[in-house]
Motif scaffolding. Structure first.
Motif, PDB file in Angstrom:
ATOM      1  N   ALA A  28      -8.397 -25.013  19.864  1.00 39.01           N
ATOM      2  CA  ALA A  28      -7.421 -25.008  20.966  1.00 39.01           C
ATOM      3  C   ALA A  28      -7.556 -26.268  21.810  1.00 39.01           C
ATOM      4  O   ALA A  28      -6.562 -26.829  22.271  1.00 39.01           O
ATOM      5  CB  ALA A  28      -7.609 -23.769  21.830  1.00 39.01           C
ATOM      6  N   ASP A  29      -8.784 -26.721  22.007  1.00 43.33           N
ATOM      7  CA  ASP A  29      -9.003 -27.929  22.798  1.00 43.33           C
ATOM      8  C   ASP A  29      -8.474 -29.160  22.078  1.00 43.33           C
ATOM      9  O   ASP A  29      -7.882 -30.045  22.693  1.00 43.33           O
ATOM     10  CB  ASP A  29     -10.498 -28.080  23.082  1.00 43.33           C
ATOM     11  N   ALA A  31      -6.087 -29.164  19.681  1.00 45.27           N
ATOM     12  CA  ALA A  31      -4.640 -29.057  19.485  1.00 45.27           C
ATOM     13  C   ALA A  31      -3.867 -29.281  20.778  1.00 45.27           C
ATOM     14  O   ALA A  31      -2.737 -29.752  20.751  1.00 45.27           O
ATOM     15  CB  ALA A  31      -4.299 -27.693  18.904  1.00 45.27           C
ATOM     16  N   ARG A  32      -4.454 -28.940  21.889  1.00 45.67           N
ATOM     17  CA  ARG A  32      -3.805 -29.080  23.207  1.00 45.67           C
ATOM     18  C   ARG A  32      -2.407 -28.471  23.216  1.00 45.67           C
ATOM     19  O   ARG A  32      -1.484 -28.992  23.821  1.00 45.67           O
ATOM     20  CB  ARG A  32      -3.746 -30.527  23.635  1.00 45.67           C
ATOM     21  N   GLY A  33      -2.287 -27.361  22.528  1.00 49.54           N
ATOM     22  CA  GLY A  33      -0.993 -26.676  22.451  1.00 49.54           C
ATOM     23  C   GLY A  33      -0.918 -25.549  23.454  1.00 49.54           C
ATOM     24  O   GLY A  33      -1.520 -25.590  24.532  1.00 49.54           O
ATOM     25  N   ASP A  34      -0.168 -24.551  23.082  1.00 53.33           N
ATOM     26  CA  ASP A  34       0.033 -23.392  23.930  1.00 53.33           C
ATOM     27  C   ASP A  34      -1.259 -22.580  23.998  1.00 53.33           C
ATOM     28  O   ASP A  34      -1.732 -22.051  22.994  1.00 53.33           O
ATOM     29  CB  ASP A  34       1.175 -22.542  23.369  1.00 53.33           C
ATOM     30  N   ALA A  35      -1.826 -22.461  25.197  1.00 50.88           N
ATOM     31  CA  ALA A  35      -3.080 -21.731  25.361  1.00 50.88           C
ATOM     32  C   ALA A  35      -2.896 -20.243  25.097  1.00 50.88           C
ATOM     33  O   ALA A  35      -3.820 -19.571  24.654  1.00 50.88           O
ATOM     34  CB  ALA A  35      -3.636 -21.954  26.755  1.00 50.88           C
ATOM     35  N   ALA A  37      -1.126 -18.754  22.801  1.00 50.61           N
ATOM     36  CA  ALA A  37      -1.232 -18.459  21.371  1.00 50.61           C
ATOM     37  C   ALA A  37      -2.694 -18.445  20.927  1.00 50.61           C
ATOM     38  O   ALA A  37      -3.102 -17.598  20.132  1.00 50.61           O
ATOM     39  CB  ALA A  37      -0.442 -19.477  20.561  1.00 50.61           C
ATOM     40  N   TRP A  38      -3.484 -19.370  21.428  1.00 44.49           N
ATOM     41  CA  TRP A  38      -4.900 -19.405  21.072  1.00 44.49           C
ATOM     42  C   TRP A  38      -5.625 -18.201  21.655  1.00 44.49           C
ATOM     43  O   TRP A  38      -6.513 -17.638  21.016  1.00 44.49           O
ATOM     44  CB  TRP A  38      -5.543 -20.703  21.543  1.00 44.49           C
TER      45      TRP A  38
END
Length: 101
Positions: A28-29, A31-35, A37-38
């Motif tokens: 998640a860190d 990818a820096r995407g939607d937190a 979803a993680w």
């Protein structure tokens, strides 16, 4: 050997849960995407681990009710205690997802 794995299965699931949440949070860190979803993936993984621990404890209780020999009964009791401790550990590790959100 198989009984040792059965007896310590809850602790092994707890260790796998720790490793899995660590890997999910690292991904998640990066990818820096939607937190969200993680976090959902972490909640799902935690639920799977809790269900596996519950199934292991239930199996231990079922075998324990058949009046096994004393050595096996002790191992089954250790399995149940380790499963309960592991369940608490999984819940405690999952709280990080809730607090960090």
């Amino acid at each position: 050997m198989r009984f040792w794995l059965f007896m310590l299965g809850g602790l092994l699931i707890w260790a796998a849960h720790f490793l899995g949440l660590y890997l999910l949070s690292s991904a998640a860190d990066v990818a820096r995407g939607d937190a969200g979803a993680w976090n959902a993936a972490g909640y799902g993984f935690s639920l799977v681990c809790l269900l596996a621990i519950a199934a292991l404890c239930r199996k231990s209780l079922t075998v324990l009710r058949t009046q096994p020999e004393p050595t096996q009964a002790f191992g089954l009791r250790v399995s149940i205690a380790a499963g309960l401790l592991s369940g608490i550990g999984v819940i405690f590790q999952t709280l990080v997802l809730i607090v960090g959100a």
